[in-house]
Design an enzyme around this catalytic site. Structure first.
Site, PDB file in Angstrom:
ATOM      1  N   LYS A   1      34.405 -65.164  14.214  1.00 22.12           N
ATOM      2  CA  LYS A   1      34.589 -64.558  15.537  1.00 22.12           C
ATOM      3  C   LYS A   1      36.017 -64.855  15.982  1.00 22.12           C
ATOM      4  CE  LYS A   1      31.954 -62.511  18.724  1.00 22.12           C
ATOM      5  NZ  LYS A   1      30.781 -61.648  18.537  1.00 22.12           N
TER       6      LYS A   1
ATOM      7  N   VAL B   1      23.468 -51.121  25.341  1.00 17.66           N
ATOM      8  CA  VAL B   1      22.240 -51.341  24.570  1.00 17.66           C
ATOM      9  C   VAL B   1      21.020 -51.050  25.438  1.00 17.66           C
ATOM     10  CG1 VAL B   1      20.900 -52.994  23.228  1.00 17.66           C
ATOM     11  CG2 VAL B   1      23.382 -53.103  23.160  1.00 17.66           C
TER      12      VAL B   1
ATOM     13  N   GLY C   1      19.578 -55.293  32.478  1.00 19.42           N
ATOM     14  CA  GLY C   1      20.893 -54.860  31.990  1.00 19.42           C
ATOM     15  C   GLY C   1      20.822 -53.409  31.535  1.00 19.42           C
TER      16      GLY C   1
ATOM     17  N   GLY D   1      23.208 -51.525  30.517  1.00 19.21           N
ATOM     18  CA  GLY D   1      24.499 -51.235  29.866  1.00 19.21           C
ATOM     19  C   GLY D   1      24.291 -50.390  28.624  1.00 19.21           C
TER      20      GLY D   1
HETATM   21  P1  NAD Z   1      27.138 -53.998  28.450  1.00 15.76           P
HETATM   22  O1  NAD Z   1      28.262 -54.762  29.038  1.00 15.76           O
HETATM   23  O2  NAD Z   1      27.302 -52.545  28.156  1.00 15.76           O
HETATM   24  O3  NAD Z   1      25.826 -54.124  29.368  1.00 15.76           O
HETATM   25  C1  NAD Z   1      25.452 -55.292  30.003  1.00 15.76           C
HETATM   26  C2  NAD Z   1      24.901 -54.907  31.357  1.00 15.76           C
HETATM   27  O4  NAD Z   1      24.359 -56.077  31.974  1.00 15.76           O
HETATM   28  C3  NAD Z   1      25.960 -54.355  32.319  1.00 15.76           C
HETATM   29  O5  NAD Z   1      25.551 -53.118  32.846  1.00 15.76           O
HETATM   30  C4  NAD Z   1      26.072 -55.444  33.398  1.00 15.76           C
HETATM   31  O6  NAD Z   1      26.379 -54.936  34.671  1.00 15.76           O
HETATM   32  C5  NAD Z   1      24.681 -56.051  33.349  1.00 15.76           C
HETATM   33  N1  NAD Z   1      24.595 -57.397  33.911  1.00 15.76           N
HETATM   34  C6  NAD Z   1      25.523 -58.392  33.858  1.00 15.76           C
HETATM   35  N2  NAD Z   1      25.051 -59.481  34.516  1.00 15.76           N
HETATM   36  C7  NAD Z   1      23.813 -59.153  34.959  1.00 15.76           C
HETATM   37  C8  NAD Z   1      22.824 -59.848  35.693  1.00 15.76           C
HETATM   38  N3  NAD Z   1      23.025 -61.102  36.113  1.00 15.76           N
HETATM   39  N4  NAD Z   1      21.660 -59.220  35.979  1.00 15.76           N
HETATM   40  C9  NAD Z   1      21.453 -57.947  35.573  1.00 15.76           C
HETATM   41  N5  NAD Z   1      22.353 -57.236  34.893  1.00 15.76           N
HETATM   42  C10 NAD Z   1      23.521 -57.831  34.585  1.00 15.76           C
HETATM   43  O7  NAD Z   1      26.735 -54.803  27.132  1.00 15.76           O
HETATM   44  P2  NAD Z   1      25.872 -54.283  25.902  1.00 15.76           P
HETATM   45  O8  NAD Z   1      26.789 -53.852  24.828  1.00 15.76           O
HETATM   46  O9  NAD Z   1      24.819 -53.364  26.401  1.00 15.76           O
HETATM   47  O10 NAD Z   1      25.191 -55.636  25.418  1.00 15.76           O
HETATM   48  C11 NAD Z   1      24.115 -56.208  26.140  1.00 15.76           C
HETATM   49  C12 NAD Z   1      23.819 -57.597  25.598  1.00 15.76           C
HETATM   50  O11 NAD Z   1      23.491 -57.504  24.209  1.00 15.76           O
HETATM   51  C13 NAD Z   1      25.021 -58.558  25.674  1.00 15.76           C
HETATM   52  O12 NAD Z   1      24.519 -59.848  25.906  1.00 15.76           O
HETATM   53  C14 NAD Z   1      25.612 -58.484  24.271  1.00 15.76           C
HETATM   54  O13 NAD Z   1      26.292 -59.669  23.931  1.00 15.76           O
HETATM   55  C15 NAD Z   1      24.368 -58.303  23.436  1.00 15.76           C
HETATM   56  N6  NAD Z   1      24.619 -57.614  22.164  1.00 15.76           N
HETATM   57  C16 NAD Z   1      25.148 -56.375  22.155  1.00 15.76           C
HETATM   58  C17 NAD Z   1      25.370 -55.724  20.942  1.00 15.76           C
HETATM   59  C18 NAD Z   1      25.945 -54.336  20.897  1.00 15.76           C
HETATM   60  O14 NAD Z   1      25.871 -53.690  19.833  1.00 15.76           O
HETATM   61  N7  NAD Z   1      26.488 -53.803  21.986  1.00 15.76           N
HETATM   62  C19 NAD Z   1      25.035 -56.365  19.736  1.00 15.76           C
HETATM   63  C20 NAD Z   1      24.458 -57.636  19.777  1.00 15.76           C
HETATM   64  C21 NAD Z   1      24.258 -58.261  21.003  1.00 15.76           C
END
Ligand code: NAD
Length: 357
Positions: free
Chosen positions: A82, A186, A182, A184
């Site tokens: 990382k 995913v 969340g 976002g």
């Molecule tokens: P993202 O940033 O697109 O979405 C995260 C969402 O969570 C955002 O909309 C944010 O506003 C919301 N959020 C933040 N704090 C919050 C809280 N306290 N309560 C409610 N909502 C809150 O991220 P993502 O790419 O969708 O990833 C989501 C999670 O999955 C992260 O923890 C990331 O590390 C993990 N992850 C993602 C991937 C990937 O392929 N994108 C792969 C493995 C792990």
């Protein structure tokens, strides 16, 4: 007394940590390589405004070790790495910055392969790719795999179905009450699979725009208040926002029999909260197993991207989760520990077969 970098590497088992800085572009980077027994280390590059260099190092060490476990349990021939870049994304991101970083990645000769992470995009990977071939997650128009989120969400969906089978004897999610925390990248793709299967969805986020976007896509989802989510009467909790949401306070309140979500490091302390979940009879799908869809997807880019191969490989998360539930039950341990042991065993076994010709 604060441990030195070497002492921290020794206690967490890291092979190599590389510091890089360039005054012209303002680049300050730490590349952490945890373990390359199975293959080159692969892991995203995170750009974050850390308060201190120590904080950045801790993140790099913790996240790279997590990648070793994620790749190992997913059957990938990759190690864990990382990179964290220190600074304000809005001020730093430009072509020269990414290309300078790409040159540093290249200097490691493939021992570390980079990808997207927080505050980095596939366009940034395109710039990095001008200076090194050791980059994945490039845009689709460059033959890359693009945004990993749809495949991560698919893996979470499959892991959730496996947990449903364990909990209720059927992997159907139809009619199940599921909270997606969340909305976002995913979270929204996951909602798509769940809505299609007829689940009753509750969603929450701190970002109103994200909630609005999700509600527009899936009008039947119900938006709930962030503060009282663990008072809800739900079947499945899907943490897709941030880590450490499974902690003493939340477990004490939880009424759901299943936790299955995308966030990294969901258990605030695995030694305390893993056993607590077992005691409460909550089925927990280990985070690094269920959210591996993204890394599986980008790993396939290394040999030439193929979507069918990617989706089939991600689908294996279903059986892997069932195996982990069985092992955990037989050995009377929590599922996170069972998954960690399985990953460690694979690393040890493969190291062993590489002895001799
Ligand atoms: P993202 O940033 O697109 O979405 C995260 C969402 O969570 C955002 O909309 C944010 O506003 C919301 N959020 C933040 N704090 C919050 C809280 N306290 N309560 C409610 N909502 C809150 O991220 P993502 O790419 O969708 O990833 C989501 C999670 O999955 C992260 O923890 C990331 O590390 C993990 N992850 C993602 C991937 C990937 O392929 N994108 C792969 C493995 C792990």
């Amino acid at each position: 007394m604060q441990q030195t970098v070497l002492e921290q590497m020794q206690s967490m088992g890291h092979e190599q940590v590389v510091y890089c800085q360039d005054p012209h572009t303002g680049l300050n980077a730490i590349i952490a390589i945890h373990n390359t027994t199975l293959g080159p280390s692969l892991g995203g590059t995170r750009l974050w405004n850390y308060n201190t260099h120590e904080e950045a190092l801790t993140d790099a060490l913790r996240l790279s070790r997590g990648m070793t476990y994620k790749s190992a349990i997913s059957g990938l021939n990759l190690g864990g790495g990382k990179a964290v870049l220190i600074g304000d994304a809005s001020k730093l991101k430009c072509e020269a910055y990414w290309r300078r970083y790409g040159k540093f990645v290249n200097s490691l000769n493939g021992k570390y392969i980079t990808a997207e992470d927080v505050n980095t995009s596939s366009i940034d990977m395109e710039y990095i790719g001008m200076e090194t071939k050791f980059v994945t997650g490039k845009p689709e128009y460059m033959g890359g795999s693009g945004d990993p989120s749809p495949l991560t969400a698919y893996g979470v969906y499959m892991g959730m179905k496996a947990a449903a089978k364990k909990a209720w004897g059927s992997d159907s999610l139809s009619g199940k009450k599921i909270l997606v925390q969340g909305a976002g990248n995913v979270g929204q793709y996951l909602m798509g699979h769940l809505v299609e299967e007829g689940a009753k969805l509750y969603i929450c986020d701190i970002n109103e725009a994200k909630l609005k976007q999700a509600k527009q896509k899936y009008p039947k989802v119900e938006v709930v208040d962030n503060k009282n989510i663990f008072d809800l009467d739900i079947d499945i909790y899907a943490p897709c926002a941030l880590g450490a949401t499974v902690n003493t306070e939340s477990i004490n309140k939880m009424k759901c029999p299943v936790i299955a979500g995308a966030a990294n490091n969901q258990l605030a302390d695995e030694n305390i909260h893993g056993p607590m979940l077992v005691e409460k009879g909550i089925i927990y799908v280990p985070d690094f197993l269920i959210n591996a869809g993204g890394i599986i997807n980008i790993s396939i880019e290394i040999d030439g991207y193929n979507y069918d191969r990617a989706i089939n490989t991600v689908g294996k998360i279903y059986n892997r989760a069932l195996d982990i539930f069985d092992i955990a039950e037989k050995e009377n341990i929590h599922t996170q520990l069972a998954a960690m042991r399985m990953a460690e065993k694979r690393i040890k076994d493969i190291a062993n077969i590489r002895v001799g010709i």
